[in-house]
Design a protein around this motif. Structure first.
Motif, mmCIF file in Angstrom:
data_model
loop_
_atom_site.group_PDB
_atom_site.id
_atom_site.type_symbol
_atom_site.label_atom_id
_atom_site.label_comp_id
_atom_site.label_asym_id
_atom_site.label_seq_id
_atom_site.Cartn_x
_atom_site.Cartn_y
_atom_site.Cartn_z
ATOM 1 N N TRP A 7 -69.175 6.503 -101.561
ATOM 2 C CA TRP A 7 -69.011 6.269 -100.129
ATOM 3 C C TRP A 7 -69.337 7.514 -99.315
ATOM 4 O O TRP A 7 -69.589 7.438 -98.137
ATOM 5 N N TRP A 8 -69.288 8.647 -99.943
ATOM 6 C CA TRP A 8 -69.634 9.876 -99.235
ATOM 7 C C TRP A 8 -71.139 10.071 -99.226
ATOM 8 O O TRP A 8 -71.688 10.734 -98.361
ATOM 9 N N THR A 107 -62.253 9.974 -88.124
ATOM 10 C CA THR A 107 -63.236 10.859 -88.761
ATOM 11 C C THR A 107 -62.718 12.279 -88.897
ATOM 12 O O THR A 107 -63.003 12.976 -89.877
ATOM 13 N N LEU A 110 -61.271 13.526 -92.097
ATOM 14 C CA LEU A 110 -62.184 13.857 -93.188
ATOM 15 C C LEU A 110 -62.486 15.355 -93.209
ATOM 16 O O LEU A 110 -62.643 15.948 -94.281
ATOM 17 N N VAL A 314 -70.928 7.791 -92.314
ATOM 18 C CA VAL A 314 -69.843 8.545 -92.943
ATOM 19 C C VAL A 314 -68.486 8.093 -92.425
ATOM 20 O O VAL A 314 -67.543 7.898 -93.192
ATOM 21 N N TRP A 318 -65.415 6.643 -94.527
ATOM 22 C CA TRP A 318 -64.116 7.328 -94.550
ATOM 23 C C TRP A 318 -62.988 6.393 -94.110
ATOM 24 O O TRP A 318 -61.904 6.382 -94.702
ATOM 25 N N ASN A 319 -63.241 5.590 -93.086
ATOM 26 C CA ASN A 319 -62.232 4.628 -92.638
ATOM 27 C C ASN A 319 -61.921 3.642 -93.763
ATOM 28 O O ASN A 319 -60.763 3.244 -93.973
ATOM 29 N N GLU A 322 -59.620 5.454 -96.133
ATOM 30 C CA GLU A 322 -58.265 5.538 -95.565
ATOM 31 C C GLU A 322 -57.535 4.197 -95.723
ATOM 32 O O GLU A 322 -56.352 4.154 -96.085
#
Length: 372
Positions: A7-8, A107, A110, A314, A318-319, A322
């Motif tokens: 995912w990154w 964001t 992160l 990104v 990231w969401n 989370e």
């Protein structure tokens, strides 16, 4: 590489493809929905293939698939959602629908260690809002634009000034062109009345300001004897004045949000944080003013790096992480999932803000930036 780390990597590849969309938007004077939709369709399959190839992770190794479903351009949301749902069905993966503004707001977590709650200001071409982030999917909405967003307004002013014809700005997007010319302009040559001064709330408005700017441009064209489409000799001064008016309006409403949150113990006065994100947060003049406001009120001030302020993959990834960690909104059935072009963020408490009727002290007494 673990599945989660994919995912990154995926958004980094997606970013390269998005540059094509952005370059085309510069030449068309902004985002055209049908053009954006076609570019999404043309690129999405290749983007996924390239990402998986570079990452060395197969689709079947993914933990879950996170995708923006709201709010945004309906045509573009539709392309992304349909592709994702097909992938989810084919690979039998959990699906995590993402709220675009929630992703912007989170964001910063992160890139920085930020605990909840914190005040967040989101500024972009499509949105402008103030909210308190109390948790991964727990937001209190303090105020938002009642008409257009600041990025949209700056783009429209740039088009009206024909900045694509300016030798210094031909390859720049509208908002960036305004910021560039404003650096060497004299904002004091033009004064624009600030919006909503009589309303003690945290809402924003930029359409009236845009109309005032357009009238000023028409007047200067008459004075200089030029036609619409030609470059005014005072274009840098107008750019500086417009940027300043937008900045002060944003800062005033943010100031009230700070005072409201402290007064009502929503945020602690000892370790409060202001987070600013979204494309317009990349404007260094606006950012400097907000930094100065935060310093003057003992708020920590945080911004994601510029590349993560504008719309990007990104923040969606990231969401998703989370939400996956918190066990929130992870779906194992996608029946009934639809995209939503318009969608509120969190619980709207803007009426409470207005009822408090907090008077904001004059900024020039507390913020030296205004005199710079």
């Amino acid at each position: 590489m673990t599945p989660a780390l994919l995912w990154w990597t995926m958004p980094a590849m997606f970013w390269e493809k998005r540059c094509t969309v952005r370059r085309k938007s510069i030449y068309t004077g902004g985002i055209i929905p049908v053009v954006a939709q076609q570019l999404h369709r043309e690129n999405i399959e290749q983007v996924v293939k390239e990402v998986l190839s570079v990452s060395g992770v197969s689709v079947h190794e993914l933990t879950a698939i996170a995708t923006t479903v709201k709010p945004g351009l309906a045509l573009s949301l539709g392309v992304g959602l349909q592709y994702s749902l097909n992938l989810v069905k084919r690979c039998q993966k959990p699906f995590i629908p993402i709220h675009h503004m929630e992703a912007h707001a989170l964001t910063v977590r992160l890139t920085h260690h930020v605990e909840f709650p914190f005040l967040v200001l989101l500024l972009s071409g499509g949105h402008c809002l103030l909210a308190v982030a109390q948790g991964v999917s727990d937001f209190l909405l303090l105020g938002q634009s009642i008409d257009i967003a600041p990025g949209d307004m700056l783009d429209k002013v740039a088009r009206r000034l024909s900045l694509r014809k300016h030798p210094e700005c031909h390859s720049m997007a509208g908002g960036k062109a305004i910021e560039h010319l404003a650096q060497t302009g004299n904002r004091q040559q033009h004064t624009f009345r600030l919006p909503m001064q009589q309303y003690r709330n945290c809402h924003f408005s930029f359409s009236g300001l845009q109309n005032l700017v357009n009238k000023a441009i028409i007047q200067k064209e008459k004075e200089e004897g030029i036609q619409e489409g030609e470059i005014l000799s005072c274009v840098k001064d107008i750019a500086a004045a417009v940027q300043h008016a937008v900045a002060v309006h944003i800062i005033q409403r943010t100031y009230r949000a700070m005072l409201f949150c402290i007064k009502n113990s929503i945020l602690s006065s000892k370790n409060a944080t202001l987070v600013v994100s979204g494309g317009v947060a990349s404007n260094q003049y606006i950012r400097k003013g907000l930094q100065t406001l935060a310093d003057a009120n003992d708020f920590a001030f945080l911004c994601p790096p510029p590349r993560l302020c504008t719309d990007n993959g990104v923040m969606i990834a990231w969401n998703g992480i989370e939400r996956l960690r918190a066990g929130l909104g992870v779906l194992y059935s996608t029946d009934g999932i639809r995209y939503e072009p318009k969608a509120p963020l969190g619980i709207d408490i803007s009426r409470r803000v207005e009822e408090d009727s907090i008077k904001v002290p004059k900024l020039n007494k507390k913020i030296r930036w205004l005199a710079s």
